[in-house]
Design an enzyme around this catalytic site. Structure first.
Site, PDB file in Angstrom:
ATOM      1  N   ARG A 174      38.350  36.493  41.526  1.00 13.55           N
ATOM      2  CA  ARG A 174      37.747  36.037  40.283  1.00 13.55           C
ATOM      3  C   ARG A 174      36.452  36.813  40.056  1.00 13.55           C
ATOM      4  O   ARG A 174      35.709  37.070  41.007  1.00 13.55           O
ATOM      5  CB  ARG A 174      37.416  34.539  40.371  1.00 13.55           C
ATOM      6  CG  ARG A 174      38.564  33.602  40.045  1.00 13.55           C
ATOM      7  CD  ARG A 174      38.898  33.609  38.563  1.00 13.55           C
ATOM      8  NE  ARG A 174      39.878  32.597  38.209  1.00 13.55           N
ATOM      9  CZ  ARG A 174      41.158  32.869  37.926  1.00 13.55           C
ATOM     10  NH1 ARG A 174      41.609  34.103  37.987  1.00 13.55           N
ATOM     11  NH2 ARG A 174      41.967  31.889  37.561  1.00 13.55           N
TER      12      ARG A 174
ATOM     13  N   GLU B 111      35.873  38.442  30.520  1.00 18.99           N
ATOM     14  CA  GLU B 111      37.169  39.094  30.254  1.00 18.99           C
ATOM     15  C   GLU B 111      37.595  38.792  28.829  1.00 18.99           C
ATOM     16  O   GLU B 111      37.488  37.647  28.396  1.00 18.99           O
ATOM     17  CB  GLU B 111      38.232  38.574  31.231  1.00 18.99           C
ATOM     18  CG  GLU B 111      37.954  38.978  32.658  1.00 18.99           C
ATOM     19  CD  GLU B 111      38.984  38.414  33.654  1.00 18.99           C
ATOM     20  OE1 GLU B 111      40.022  37.906  33.213  1.00 18.99           O
ATOM     21  OE2 GLU B 111      38.719  38.501  34.866  1.00 18.99           O
TER      22      GLU B 111
ATOM     23  N   HIS C 118      43.034  42.265  34.516  1.00 15.47           N
ATOM     24  CA  HIS C 118      43.510  40.973  35.027  1.00 15.47           C
ATOM     25  C   HIS C 118      45.038  40.933  34.992  1.00 15.47           C
ATOM     26  O   HIS C 118      45.647  40.063  34.339  1.00 15.47           O
ATOM     27  CB  HIS C 118      42.902  39.791  34.275  1.00 15.47           C
ATOM     28  CG  HIS C 118      42.893  38.546  35.116  1.00 15.47           C
ATOM     29  ND1 HIS C 118      41.830  37.683  35.208  1.00 15.47           N
ATOM     30  CD2 HIS C 118      43.834  38.044  35.968  1.00 15.47           C
ATOM     31  CE1 HIS C 118      42.120  36.695  36.034  1.00 15.47           C
ATOM     32  NE2 HIS C 118      43.323  36.899  36.519  1.00 15.47           N
TER      33      HIS C 118
END
Lengths: 330, 330
Positions: B236, B265, B284
């Site tokens: 993360r 993000e 991601h």
């Protein structure tokens, strides 16, 4: 050679190369004559008991060969020895040894990197990074994919081990088919190559250049491959018919290629392979890990000591087959 | 819920996303209410027995939470559930389950690809290819290199297995230290992180975002790392203090970073990370293999069947610890 006299090692390197690091350890035990041209080699080979060749592309050895009168052993610091097996050499009884084993692991790691570069679409990711563009994508898994390794020598075997450890199914193709190989699922005979090609997601050329492998990957081989498959060549350039590969990549017969070796090296700047988006090109360096030059000389010195004491040499190439067969001491 | 009545599943996805593929299999057994906004979710959650969340960044669940009166189960189709463990949720007895296991292998493959991208200097190779420039280089081996995996859950474990199979030495860092782990050399406690960092060539963050991991990788962590080491983050974003990472990459405190997750993000286009030559950025997507959406729904339906029949759910998150502990049925 008179008793107590130091043997002469004729060393042939590329013009821009010094003597390989570590060779100075033989200073007291041998006289090394460093040569980089045809003329220098012709002079040196006349006195040499040993010929040490670090330039695997050279034709000078063949030219100088008629002048070799005392030669007892030729060693190449490369895995591929195709350029050294000219007819006069093949007919002679002088043993030829090579660098079998040194590059295996590093080459296998490079092949695994190439597989992951394709599967994880890392080239697109790098292109997007240049554009500062965030774009989520789905990528392929390598687990369960099929690899076919053409050439089941020491390099092909390391590739098989590493890919198997990463979850791929790995079969091989070699001159001697077998189903009991510890590192491969099945090793098929060369005659079955085209029958096996359609099943592979990754086709990896890890074979030496011999009469049997020259031009083996031509239009018909690419047509037998799956359209989603990638070709990886870390063996020798002329195993692939380059123009037919370019055509197959261009028209979608196969999905991609990662190439470390080429018919002509360095690859000429105008060659169409350079800017094909589905091609990854490296510069005949797949096995050249940091420290490789030292490792090669360490291996040569080990064999030099065996030669000096009259023991049998390691890594003796079968000149008819063009590589070190598994039964030779290694 | 009256006998024979279909339960209501409130589905929350990102605004641009349709219902996940495969969910239509539940048509006869549940009423799915697809929501993408705070208002829609607030309406739907009032009637729902089940909340299914595919958008792992959402804050809407917390906002809608006071309206949930019938809710019996929350499932997240992600491995990280940090955004869903707000205090009211943590206090409640409603179970939270996640997608533990689905992404593990694909993430581990991506990490191995990142390691090889660095070791084999493939980014330079691609840059040279653009310039049609042949330049032989020596590259690193991965065999014998040391990896430290921070987070020894199911993702960290798969990473350890794959890197170990590729020849690296792999240790771990986790809340429970142990030396008898099947997949790691040694698992050190979090308190020993800084003591272990200097020994690693690759430091891999595979931890969930919890109070214990937020900001764990700050200036002092980078200073503890070897200057030749690379950081890989597939956990993360907020586990890393981004500005301090940028500084450490800029001044050579560490050698490189491969990042799939970020504090913000998508990573904003103006962020300095985009054009750092020693940074590889992905979006991601490390675990998002082709077919992942179907696999996630397959897993949810499996749990739905357990819930329907009154069996215990799989992958129940320990809300205090922030992840599925190994002892929970999985």
């Amino acid at each position: 050679m008179a008793d107590g006299e130091r043997p002469v090692i004729a060393l042939l390197t590329a013009p821009d190369e010094g003597p390989p690091p570590g060779l100075e350890q033989l200073e007291d035990r041998a006289e090394v004559r460093h040569t980089t041209t045809r003329e220098e080699l012709t002079d040196a080979i006349a006195d040499a008991q040993i010929l040490l060749v670090t330039d695997f592309r050279t034709r000078f050895v063949r030219d100088a060969w008629p002048h070799a009168r005392k030669l007892q052993w030729v060693h190449a610091t490369s895995a591929g020895v195709d350029a050294l097996i000219f007819p006069e050499m093949a007919r002679s009884s002088i043993p030829l040894t090579n660098a079998r084993g040194i590059f295996d692991r590093a080459i296998a790691e490079t092949v695994l990197g190439m597989v992951l570069l394709f599967a994880k679409d890392m080239r697109t990711t790098l292109t997007l990074q240049e554009r500062r563009e965030w774009r989520h994508r789905e990528t392929e898994r390598i687990q369960g994919k099929r690899a076919l390794v053409v050439g089941a020598g020491s390099i092909g075997r390391q590739i098989a081990r590493l890919l198997d450890g990463a979850g791929l199914w790995v079969d091989g193709v070699a001159s001697r088919p077998r189903s009991d190989d510890a590192d491969f699922g099945t090793v098929y005979g060369t005659a079955d190559l085209h029958e096996q090609l359609p099943r592979a997601d990754y086709v990896i050329i890890a074979a030496p250049l011999t009469d049997a492998t020259r031009g083996l990957f031509d239009r018909s081989a690419f047509q037998a491959m799956d359209p989603g498959a990638r070709l990886i060549n870390i063996g020798r350039g002329p195993i692939v018919v380059t123009e037919e590969l370019v055509a197959a990549l261009h028209d979608g017969t196969i999905a991609g290629a990662a190439l470390d070796v080429f018919e002509e090296e360095p690859l000429p700047p105008a060659h169409p392979l350079w800017d094909m988006p589905n091609v990854f090109l490296s510069h005949h360096m797949a096995g050249d890990f940091i420290g490789w030059r030292e490792a090669l000389i360490h291996q040569f010195i080990d064999n030099f000591e065996r030669w000096s004491s009259g023991s049998s040499l390691r890594n003796v190439v079968d000149k008819q087959r063009g590589y070190v067969p598994p039964e030779n001491p290694a």
